[in-house]
Design a protein around this motif. Structure first.
Motif, PDB file in Angstrom:
ATOM      1  N   UNK A  88       0.833  -1.215   0.000  1.00 28.50           N
ATOM      2  CA  UNK A  88       0.000   0.000   0.000  1.00 28.50           C
ATOM      3  C   UNK A  88       0.862   1.258   0.000  1.00 28.50           C
ATOM      4  N   UNK A  89       1.939   1.238   0.764  1.00 25.91           N
ATOM      5  CA  UNK A  89       2.849   2.382   0.790  1.00 25.91           C
ATOM      6  C   UNK A  89       3.449   2.620  -0.590  1.00 25.91           C
ATOM      7  N   UNK A  90       3.877   1.547  -1.259  1.00 25.17           N
ATOM      8  CA  UNK A  90       4.502   1.698  -2.579  1.00 25.17           C
ATOM      9  C   UNK A  90       3.514   2.305  -3.564  1.00 25.17           C
ATOM     10  N   UNK A  91       2.274   1.819  -3.556  1.00 25.67           N
ATOM     11  CA  UNK A  91       1.261   2.356  -4.472  1.00 25.67           C
ATOM     12  C   UNK A  91       0.990   3.828  -4.192  1.00 25.67           C
ATOM     13  N   UNK A  92       0.821   4.163  -2.930  1.00 27.48           N
ATOM     14  CA  UNK A  92       0.565   5.562  -2.565  1.00 27.48           C
ATOM     15  C   UNK A  92       1.752   6.437  -2.952  1.00 27.48           C
ATOM     16  N   UNK A  93       2.957   5.964  -2.680  1.00 23.69           N
ATOM     17  CA  UNK A  93       4.162   6.721  -3.006  1.00 23.69           C
ATOM     18  C   UNK A  93       4.238   7.002  -4.509  1.00 23.69           C
ATOM     19  N   UNK A  94       3.930   6.004  -5.311  1.00 22.97           N
ATOM     20  CA  UNK A  94       3.977   6.185  -6.765  1.00 22.97           C
ATOM     21  C   UNK A  94       2.916   7.176  -7.250  1.00 22.97           C
ATOM     22  N   UNK A  97       3.841  11.178  -6.568  1.00 23.49           N
ATOM     23  CA  UNK A  97       5.084  11.740  -7.100  1.00 23.49           C
ATOM     24  C   UNK A  97       4.788  12.770  -8.175  1.00 23.49           C
ATOM     25  N   UNK A  98       5.605  13.784  -8.326  1.00 18.81           N
ATOM     26  CA  UNK A  98       6.675  14.223  -7.440  1.00 18.81           C
ATOM     27  C   UNK A  98       6.101  14.945  -6.224  1.00 18.81           C
ATOM     28  N   UNK A  99       6.800  14.825  -5.102  1.00 22.54           N
ATOM     29  CA  UNK A  99       6.283  15.399  -3.860  1.00 22.54           C
ATOM     30  C   UNK A  99       6.472  16.901  -3.789  1.00 22.54           C
ATOM     31  N   UNK A 100       7.462  17.423  -4.478  1.00 20.03           N
ATOM     32  CA  UNK A 100       7.711  18.865  -4.445  1.00 20.03           C
ATOM     33  C   UNK A 100       8.421  19.323  -3.190  1.00 20.03           C
ATOM     34  N   UNK A 101       8.945  18.396  -2.409  1.00 18.12           N
ATOM     35  CA  UNK A 101       9.674  18.749  -1.190  1.00 18.12           C
ATOM     36  C   UNK A 101      10.970  19.457  -1.576  1.00 18.12           C
ATOM     37  N   UNK A 102      11.181  20.669  -1.070  1.00 22.86           N
ATOM     38  CA  UNK A 102      12.397  21.394  -1.438  1.00 22.86           C
ATOM     39  C   UNK A 102      13.656  20.674  -0.934  1.00 22.86           C
ATOM     40  N   UNK A 103      14.697  20.692  -1.753  1.00 22.82           N
ATOM     41  CA  UNK A 103      15.967  20.112  -1.360  1.00 22.82           C
ATOM     42  C   UNK A 103      16.051  18.608  -1.523  1.00 22.82           C
ATOM     43  N   UNK A 104      14.999  17.980  -2.045  1.00 25.83           N
ATOM     44  CA  UNK A 104      15.021  16.522  -2.253  1.00 25.83           C
ATOM     45  C   UNK A 104      14.959  16.205  -3.734  1.00 25.83           C
ATOM     46  N   UNK A 105      15.576  15.121  -4.102  1.00 26.25           N
ATOM     47  CA  UNK A 105      15.463  14.650  -5.481  1.00 26.25           C
ATOM     48  C   UNK A 105      14.031  14.196  -5.707  1.00 26.25           C
ATOM     49  N   UNK A 106      13.527  14.433  -6.875  1.00 29.41           N
ATOM     50  CA  UNK A 106      12.127  14.135  -7.163  1.00 29.41           C
ATOM     51  C   UNK A 106      11.998  12.970  -8.148  1.00 29.41           C
ATOM     52  N   UNK A 107      11.097  12.077  -7.825  1.00 30.89           N
ATOM     53  CA  UNK A 107      10.780  10.966  -8.711  1.00 30.89           C
ATOM     54  C   UNK A 107       9.704  11.429  -9.677  1.00 30.89           C
TER      55      UNK A 107
END
Length: 141
Positions: A88-94, A97-107
């Motif tokens: 469930x976490x993997x599906x939600x994470x996908x 994306x992208x999360x838009x969190x500053x300073x992080x690499x984005x998928x």
């Protein structure tokens, strides 16, 4: 050069070494062929896993992630992500994306439908069940 070390002795060392390492190679190959079927999880290989692998390959996931130590080191190792986080976490994470969190690499967002997400999760579940002799050593990848 020593008088006792002749061309004949050098040739014998060369041929003896070649035969030794060839036999060592054959023995290691035999051992590998005997060991892999016990460790590769082939009994759980399904059509869904194969489709998930196809998604993994066509989206070039290995261009950023590693899987069982193979691939790029831009993003986390995913061989044990199913064990660590769950489907469930993997599906939600996908989906987010992208999360838009500053300073992080984005998928990137791959716009996968529910069936494709299930197949990808099944592929990652399959890889998490392969006996890799505790690789990666860090559970967080």
């Amino acid at each position: 050069m020593s008088a006792s070390f002749t061309k004949s002795a050098a040739r014998n060392i060369f041929y003896g070494g070649a035969v030794f390492f060839f036999l060592l190679f054959v023995a290691m190959t035999f051992d590998t062929m005997q060991t892999l079927p016990k460790r590769d999880n082939r009994e759980n290989l399904t059509e869904s896993v194969a489709r998930g692998k196809h998604i993994w390959e066509t989206r070039n996931c290995i261009g950023c992630h590693t899987l069982m130590g193979e691939g790029a080191y831009f993003a986390p190792e995913l061989a044990n992500v199913y064990t660590r986080r769950g489907g469930d976490f993997i599906k939600t994470w996908m989906k987010i994306q992208p999360t838009g969190t500053p300073g992080r690499r984005q998928m990137p967002q791959f716009h996968l439908n529910d069936q494709q997400l299930d197949d990808l999760v099944n592929f990652l579940k399959f890889t998490s069940e392969v006996n890799t002799s505790k690789w990666p050593p860090n559970i967080e990848g």
